[in-house]
Enzyme design. Sequence first.
Site, mmCIF file in Angstrom:
data_model
loop_
_atom_site.group_PDB
_atom_site.id
_atom_site.type_symbol
_atom_site.label_atom_id
_atom_site.label_comp_id
_atom_site.label_asym_id
_atom_site.label_seq_id
_atom_site.Cartn_x
_atom_site.Cartn_y
_atom_site.Cartn_z
ATOM 1 C CG HIS A 17 -1.703 -1.248 1.148
ATOM 2 N ND1 HIS A 17 -2.614 -1.394 0.407
ATOM 3 C CD2 HIS A 17 -1.900 -2.033 2.230
ATOM 4 C CE1 HIS A 17 -3.248 -2.485 0.498
ATOM 5 N NE2 HIS A 17 -2.995 -3.069 1.833
HETATM 6 ZN ZN LIG Z 1 -3.216 -7.290 3.206
#
Ligand SMILES: [Zn+2]
Length: 282
Positions: free
Chosen positions: A99
């Site tokens: 992320h």
């Molecule tokens: Zn994850």
Amino acid sequence: MEKFRLLRSLLLEEQVIQPQQIHSPLSIARQDLERIHHRSYHEAFSRDQLTRPEQRRIGLPATRPLVQRTWLAVGGTLLTARMALRHGVACHLAGGTHHAHPEFGSGFCIFNDVAITARVLLDQGELERVMVVDLDVHQGDGTAACFRNDPRVTTLSVHAASNFPLRKVSGDVDIALPDATGDDAYVQAIGDRVPQLLDQHQPDLVLFNAGVDPHGSDRLGRLDLTDAGLLRRDQLVLDAALRRNIPIATVIGGGYDAMKPLVRRHSIVVRAAVEQARLHGL
Ligand SMILES: [Zn+2]
């Protein structure tokens, strides 16, 4: 942070791997980190100067051990990729912080180890094409953002449609699965697709995020895989790469559960890699 140490102990205790098969990385070099991340961001993180909202978005406190581990873990992914290029397959006992975007961290991810590794190896001419196979239950938004304009990297993300991040960043191939998808439906969803993509793009290296959060008892996942399903998944990906003579490096990705079952779950990809290496004569 304990899970990394416990994973190593478990693999040694159960003799999945031998001590001489373990290699320790160096921290990633700053110039390599900056192939993906903006200097202003990584300096602010390492000096504990991120703003409150920036820190909240990451969700981890910037303690000294965390900063050290963060730089080291990226070095580990790079070393793992180089070991895979040499031996065919190699596993990192950390990594998969997908992320992380070039200019900010998010969802427990600070630096994008897989993106940095791909960029270093490509820029240095060690290879020409990389495929990221991201099977963590959350979409690999950071990785997709890093390679939006880089045709040398193909990104595949298979994730729970309704899960974090709310706003997905489209990668090359995104497979969004409905909540409670079980073993058979999952394996069916990727069984033809992964081999097909490897044939189509013919990468020189696969970077495999084997996150265990698609498991049914994961606290943050929404899918319903079992340990056996995760093993089938990992065997499938490793076999697809190795039967095409494509080196494959694995990272552990996400997993959120009580420590003991979680550590065992993260060991599955290493067990699968040991087995597939043997089956493919590596
Ligand atoms: Zn994850």
